[in-house]
Design an enzyme around this catalytic site. Structure first.
Site, PDB file in Angstrom:
ATOM      1  N   ARG A   1       0.858  -1.176   0.000  1.00  0.00           N
ATOM      2  CA  ARG A   1       0.000   0.000   0.000  1.00  0.00           C
ATOM      3  C   ARG A   1       0.896   1.228   0.000  1.00  0.00           C
ATOM      4  NH1 ARG A   1      -2.084   0.601   5.382  1.00  0.00           N
ATOM      5  NH2 ARG A   1      -0.710   2.401   5.527  1.00  0.00           N
TER       6      ARG A   1
ATOM      7  N   HIS B   1      -3.620   4.258   4.690  1.00  0.00           N
ATOM      8  CA  HIS B   1      -4.730   3.295   4.786  1.00  0.00           C
ATOM      9  C   HIS B   1      -6.015   3.938   4.294  1.00  0.00           C
ATOM     10  CE1 HIS B   1      -7.407   0.239   6.352  1.00  0.00           C
ATOM     11  NE2 HIS B   1      -8.049   1.162   7.044  1.00  0.00           N
TER      12      HIS B   1
ATOM     13  N   TYR C   1       4.335   5.298  11.327  1.00  0.00           N
ATOM     14  CA  TYR C   1       4.645   3.901  11.652  1.00  0.00           C
ATOM     15  C   TYR C   1       5.498   3.180  10.605  1.00  0.00           C
ATOM     16  CZ  TYR C   1       0.418   3.310   8.723  1.00  0.00           C
ATOM     17  OH  TYR C   1      -0.514   3.375   7.722  1.00  0.00           O
TER      18      TYR C   1
END
Length: 428
Positions: free
Chosen positions: A312, A316, A325
């Site tokens: 990805r 998100h 992160y």
């Protein structure tokens, strides 16, 4: 690219006599565990533990099906080449066009959310090959159960991209008829669509149809109980369903290695059906593997788990900040495996596309972006009071109370009779 639907429904071939073939593509998890356990004493125990772990790691090393390298070079695969032997240069250009236009639509949707035209958007950036390759493997009579990120699959099924945006703008619950394209409405509840897909597949099997069902979900959803239950039911009832997991490495901020001790495709082994890991950034490999899995389903061999190993590239959703992160070096490593660039390199090296093709596609991409912007901006704002409708068939006192409270709250924003927020009114 889509194979024409058969006019007549063919009887489903019995799966009897196929014992022993189940799980042929799964790994050999734990095959070597315990082979070094004869040493006694503390030192021997530590050595045994290290040896056992090394053996387990080796036995779970994933096998990746790949037909196009990141450099755009075609590699042979004795098992899957047959499923793409009929792919023509025109078909390859079509796959490239699908991915480019899907990415452009996705970029426009992200921009529209940033401009306040959409409430939220879940980007597919980086996952185009997994979606287009699998989507073009489907027949018209196959049925798709998506999550909320399958914009490329929707494109392959003929769903107008602007219809996808109505839900994210809040003006409808989907905007398309699932039966018109055999493409179910987007599912927000994580993993629940796998149960819907399994039930539907069991139904068409009882009807004697030779079509198949495909269920899309992410690596995070693989940890959900609904997914495990769908694996159990599909295996026991030999349902003609393909579970297509797009492992994009991150379940929001949770990495895959914190979700599973083994590669995701190997989970199928425990349920009694095969799993295979495919390079999710290789559109040709995704096409081949999905065709193989769908053929198994149609001929009575039951379910398959396909793990499309991809990434990805974006957040998100537009409410997420991936920089909190994961590092830039990780993204850079995956950018080198970009699915669109990979196929373009192959097209150019094989003389299957010229500059005229790419220029025309760029113009088409611009036109698509313009149309998406215009359609979304022309959509009405959602009816603020629609959320209170259809909650109960005959109405409910609590809902009436909540509606009145909300109307009073909306009225506090009114600046005049034209505001549309007067008590009891919907508005823009």
């Amino acid at each position: 690219m889509t194979v024409d639907s058969s006019a007549a429904r063919k009887p489903r071939r019995s799966a009897a006599g196929k014992a022993g073939t189940t799980g042929s593509k799964t790994g050999t998890t734990g095959a070597k565990t315990g082979t070094s356990g004869n040493t006694s004493g503390a030192t021997g125990t530590k050595r045994t533990t290290r040896t056992t772990r090394a053996a387990a790691k080796k036995s779970t090393e994933p096998e990746l099906v790949q037909l196009l390298t990141p450099e755009g070079k075609r590699v042979k695969n004795a098992e899957y080449d047959a499923y793409v032997d009929g792919v023509t240069p025109e078909d390859l250009r079509g796959l490239y066009r699908d991915m480019v236009l899907t990415r452009r639509f996705d970029a426009e949707a992200t921009a529209l959310q940033r401009q306040g035209e959409l409430g939220l958007w879940a980007s597919l950036l980086g996952q185009e090959a997994a979606q287009i390759g699998s989507g073009r493997a489907l027949r018209d009579d196959d049925y798709v159960f998506p999550t909320y990120r399958e914009h490329g699959v929707a494109w392959c099924r003929g769903v107008d991209p602007t219809n996808l945006l109505g839900m994210f703008r809040g003006v409808n619950n989907g905007g398309w008829d699932p039966n018109s394209n055999n493409f179910h409405l987007y599912t927000i509840v994580i993993g629940s669509q796998t149960l819907h897909a399994t039930g539907y597949a069991m139904g068409i099997a009882k009807d004697g149809a030779d079509s198949a069902v495909i269920a899309y979900f992410g690596d995070g959803a693989s940890s959900q109980g609904d997914v495990a239950e769908s694996f159990t039911f599909s295996a026991v009832y030999n349902a003609p369903v393909v579970f297509f997991c797009q492992n994009n490495q991150w379940a929001i901020s949770e990495p895959t290695e914190k979700q599973s001790r083994v590669p995701l495709y190997q989970r199928a082994q425990g349920f009694g059906f095969p799993g295979v890991r495919v390079d999710g950034n290789d559109v040709l490999a995704c096409l081949a593997v999905t065709r193989w899995a769908l053929e198994r389903a149609r001929t009575g061999e039951g379910p398959t788990l396909v793990e499309a190993y991809t990434y990805r590239m974006g957040a998100h959703t537009t409410s997420d900040d991936p920089t909190r992160y994961r590092g830039d070096d990780e993204r850079a490593a995956w950018e080198a495996k970009d699915p669109i660039l990979r196929l373009r390199r192959y097209l150019e090296a094989s003389n299957h596309a010229d500059e005229g093709f790419f220029a025309e596609l760029e113009a088409e991409s611009e036109a698509l972006g313009k149309r998406v912007r215009e359609v979304v901006r022309a959509m009405p704002d959602p009816d603020h009071f629609a959320i209170f409708e259809n909650a109960y068939a005959d109405g409910h006192a609590l809902v009436d109370e909540e509606r009145a409270q909300f109307a009073a709250y909306q009225a506090t924003f009114a600046t005049g009779s034209d505001s549309g927020f007067a008590a009891g009114e919907g508005g823009h």
